[in-house]
Scaffold this motif. Structure first.
Motif, PDB file in Angstrom:
ATOM      1  N   LYS A 220       0.806  -1.067  -0.026  1.00 21.20           N
ATOM      2  CA  LYS A 220      -0.038   0.037   0.001  1.00 21.20           C
ATOM      3  C   LYS A 220       0.873   1.265   0.043  1.00 21.20           C
ATOM      4  O   LYS A 220       1.909   1.332   0.301  1.00 21.20           O
ATOM      5  CB  LYS A 220      -0.884   0.014   1.063  1.00 21.20           C
ATOM      6  N   ILE A 247      -7.453  -0.171  -5.374  1.00 20.48           N
ATOM      7  CA  ILE A 247      -8.358   0.372  -4.469  1.00 20.48           C
ATOM      8  C   ILE A 247      -7.894   1.569  -3.785  1.00 20.48           C
ATOM      9  O   ILE A 247      -6.722   1.322  -3.476  1.00 20.48           O
ATOM     10  CB  ILE A 247      -8.648  -0.855  -3.360  1.00 20.48           C
ATOM     11  N   ASP A 249      -8.588   3.808  -0.543  1.00 20.98           N
ATOM     12  CA  ASP A 249      -9.375   4.168   0.892  1.00 20.98           C
ATOM     13  C   ASP A 249      -9.392   5.836   0.976  1.00 20.98           C
ATOM     14  O   ASP A 249      -8.041   6.183   1.160  1.00 20.98           O
ATOM     15  CB  ASP A 249      -9.020   3.491   1.824  1.00 20.98           C
ATOM     16  N   THR A 250     -10.366   6.527   1.206  1.00 22.01           N
ATOM     17  CA  THR A 250      -9.946   8.044   1.383  1.00 22.01           C
ATOM     18  C   THR A 250     -10.905   8.289   2.492  1.00 22.01           C
ATOM     19  O   THR A 250     -12.073   7.974   2.881  1.00 22.01           O
ATOM     20  CB  THR A 250     -10.943   8.597   0.212  1.00 22.01           C
ATOM     21  N   GLU A 251     -10.056   9.038   3.621  1.00 21.13           N
ATOM     22  CA  GLU A 251     -10.522   9.714   4.679  1.00 21.13           C
ATOM     23  C   GLU A 251     -10.585  11.035   4.656  1.00 21.13           C
ATOM     24  O   GLU A 251      -9.493  11.708   4.258  1.00 21.13           O
ATOM     25  CB  GLU A 251      -9.972   8.619   5.882  1.00 21.13           C
ATOM     26  N   GLU A 356     -17.958   2.795  -2.159  1.00 19.30           N
ATOM     27  CA  GLU A 356     -18.334   2.260  -1.277  1.00 19.30           C
ATOM     28  C   GLU A 356     -18.252   2.903   0.032  1.00 19.30           C
ATOM     29  O   GLU A 356     -17.093   3.021   0.723  1.00 19.30           O
ATOM     30  CB  GLU A 356     -17.880   0.559  -1.070  1.00 19.30           C
ATOM     31  N   ILE A 358     -17.768   3.913   3.980  1.00 19.02           N
ATOM     32  CA  ILE A 358     -17.306   3.347   5.306  1.00 19.02           C
ATOM     33  C   ILE A 358     -17.977   3.921   6.567  1.00 19.02           C
ATOM     34  O   ILE A 358     -17.922   5.099   6.726  1.00 19.02           O
ATOM     35  CB  ILE A 358     -15.778   3.405   5.408  1.00 19.02           C
ATOM     36  N   TYR A 401     -14.549   6.528   2.678  1.00 19.79           N
ATOM     37  CA  TYR A 401     -14.976   5.716   1.524  1.00 19.79           C
ATOM     38  C   TYR A 401     -14.061   4.825   0.980  1.00 19.79           C
ATOM     39  O   TYR A 401     -12.866   5.219   1.104  1.00 19.79           O
ATOM     40  CB  TYR A 401     -16.031   6.393   0.859  1.00 19.79           C
ATOM     41  N   ARG A 402     -14.492   3.919   0.104  1.00 17.05           N
ATOM     42  CA  ARG A 402     -13.420   3.012  -0.441  1.00 17.05           C
ATOM     43  C   ARG A 402     -13.868   3.104  -1.905  1.00 17.05           C
ATOM     44  O   ARG A 402     -14.941   2.896  -2.343  1.00 17.05           O
ATOM     45  CB  ARG A 402     -13.586   1.513   0.113  1.00 17.05           C
ATOM     46  N   GLN A 403     -12.957   3.340  -2.772  1.00 14.98           N
ATOM     47  CA  GLN A 403     -13.024   3.376  -4.258  1.00 14.98           C
ATOM     48  C   GLN A 403     -12.337   2.176  -4.963  1.00 14.98           C
ATOM     49  O   GLN A 403     -11.302   1.588  -4.741  1.00 14.98           O
ATOM     50  CB  GLN A 403     -12.218   4.455  -4.775  1.00 14.98           C
TER      51      GLN A 403
END
Length: 514
Positions: A220, A247, A249-251, A356, A358, A401-403
């Motif tokens: 990652k 993938i 993941d965005t915070e 998606e 989270i 969310y997850r892309q």
């Protein structure tokens, strides 16, 4: 990067450019970044959040966009002639899973972005160095100041000793990725502000990035970013994993300077010029031109929706109200080369982008904006999640969310899937004919097809001449009908296949306009 992709990306970047001003305020912002997470500082992800909070309490200043000649007025050809030398690639040749190529400023990418890397938990600023770029035929001055960068490109996903481009962050808050074997296509946005508003859209930008050095065996790459705009500041953390599917993941934590009603999370844009459902005024040797074929939504009621995209004559804004989304995205379902016959663009290899959430996002709507265009270089389709709760000045709001940048979304319902949608002239000029294909394993039985019933509605308007064509050998069922709207100028269509009174297909939605 080919011409179409770069010009599409540049179009959005150009819209975010603003005149340079407030030099002292810019210096103050730069000093705040340097003093908190600049050269030699110990890195703490919480400090990015604190920087965004601090920045939101200060007056907004646009990013530096002053460039010396010849970079201030580069043509497209001159800009793509600037290439990074191997020495400019961060962590190149070190055997790591990812490497980073800083991108030069110029052309539409005028705004300066600060790049930092985090190595052994210490921050190091990436400084511009003239000797690390090949300028092609461009006569670059011998002595150049630190110009900063316009963004960066991520390489990774090694196969056979080679790496591929897996992501690019450049222009406003735009970024792209792809699955293995794909071309870049649909473009994500860190934040969407006031899209479709009569006073115009507001384009935030990433002012600085902190990229954590990946370990030799790490799968990652973690990227932190500081967002800024007239209305909102924000702190972002992206966690990128690349492989058969990429993938991210965005915070995000947002700090509004001002109240904002129309804002979007998980935004993305794509291109739809023409296709089987919309060929008005087209004179083209190709049968279709689009990066994404439709919008897919899994809503909070666990209903799967499919909305084919179009290129309307007038601006169209559609809202899909939802108590709390389970997923949404712009999908490219057409994977057959013969659907496009485009040997340059290969639209059949463009990624789908599935979002998606989270955690629970609460009530709001998926907003779809379709903009008329006569050019394939324009991203004329935009969608995002618009929360019902507006942003209040001085508040603090977080989302995660997850892309999935993929060939198909990770979750597929046990339902018949909508295939191709075709639209043309009906029995007379007052009617439009629709043909929609549904596909799935359940359709391999003739008896199963005979038992299904199309539940179809139009508002306003009426549907006539409804027909069902079974093709069990293709595991496909075709539904045809004519739409009669009289003098109306818009009609919302809804179709779902049912058996024993229960839905057995996705819900097909369509907005017809003349």
């Amino acid at each position: 990067m080919d011409r179409r992709r770069l010009l599409a990306l540049a179009g959005g970047a150009a819209a975010s450019l603003v005149a340079t001003g407030g030099a002292s305020a810019q210096n103050a912002t730069s000093q705040a970044i340097q003093g908190t997470l600049g050269e030699g500082q110990r890195f703490n992800p919480a400090s990015v959040v604190e920087l965004a909070r601090l920045l939101s309490k200060k007056a907004y200043t646009p990013p530096p966009s002053d460039l010396p000649e010849p970079f201030a007025n580069l043509t497209y050809e001159q800009y793509i002639g600037i290439r990074a030398q191997p020495s400019a690639v961060l962590w190149g040749g070190e055997g790591r899973s990812f490497s980073i190529e800083p991108l030069h400023r110029g052309f539409a990418f005028q705004s300066a972005v600060q790049l930092f890397v985090v190595e052994d938990n210490a921050v190091r600023r990436v400084l511009y160095d003239r000797s690390r770029f090949d300028y092609g035929r461009l006569q670059a001055p011998a002595n150049l100041p630190d110009l900063g960068f316009s963004g960066f490109r991520v390489f990774g996903d090694a196969q056979g000793g080679r790496t591929r481009e897996v992501a690019i962050f450049q222009g406003a808050t735009f970024f792209r990725s792809s699955a293995r074997g794909q071309n870049l296509g649909v473009m994500a946005r860190g934040l969407t502000l006031k899209a479709g508003d009569s006073k115009g859209e507001e384009f935030p930008f990433f002012r600085a990035f902190w990229i954590e050095q990946p370990g030799p065996q790490s799968e990652k790459l973690v990227i932190h970013a500081l967002l800024d705009s007239e209305s909102v500041c924000g702190a972002y953390r992206f966690t990128l994993r690349s492989g058969e599917v990429s993938i991210i993941d965005t915070e995000v934590t947002l700090f509004p300077r001002a109240a904002v009603e129309n804002y979007g999370i998980g935004g993305m844009s794509s291109t739809f010029l023409f296709g089987p459902n919309d060929r008005r005024g087209v004179d083209d040797v190709r049968p279709a031109v689009f990066e994404s074929s439709g919008l897919q939504i899994k809503n909070g009621n666990d209903e799967w929706l499919w909305r084919p995209l179009s290129n309307p004559d007038t601006l169209q804004i559609s809202a899909f109200v939802d108590p709390s989304p389970r997923g949404f995205g712009l999908m490219q379902r057409e994977r057959d080369y013969t659907a496009f016959l485009d040997d340059d663009q290969n639209f059949e290899r463009r990624p789908s982008l599935w979002i998606e959430p989270i955690g629970e996002w609460g009530p709001g709507l998926v907003q779809l904006i379709e903009i008329p265009t006569d050019s394939e270089i324009n991203d004329n389709v935009l969608c995002y999640w618009r929360p019902k709760q507006a942003l209040a000045a001085g508040a603090e709001v977080s989302f995660a969310y997850r892309q999935f940048w993929c060939w198909q979304p990770p979750e597929r319902p046990n339902l018949l899937q909508v295939g191709e949608t075709r639209v043309g002239r009906g029995r007379n000029n007052a009617q439009r004919r629709f043909v929609i294909d549904f596909e799935g394993e359940a359709l391999k039985s003739s008896q199963a097809i005979l038992e299904l019933k199309p539940a179809l509605s139009a508002s306003p308007g009426s549907v006539v001449n409804i027909r069902v064509w079974p093709y069990p050998e293709r595991k496909m069922c075709r539904i045809g009908f004519d739409l009669d709207v009289g003098t109306e100028t818009v009609s919302e269509l809804r179709l779902v296949l049912e058996a024993a009174g229960k839905p057995i297909s996705e819900t097909w939605l369509y907005r017809w306009t003349p």
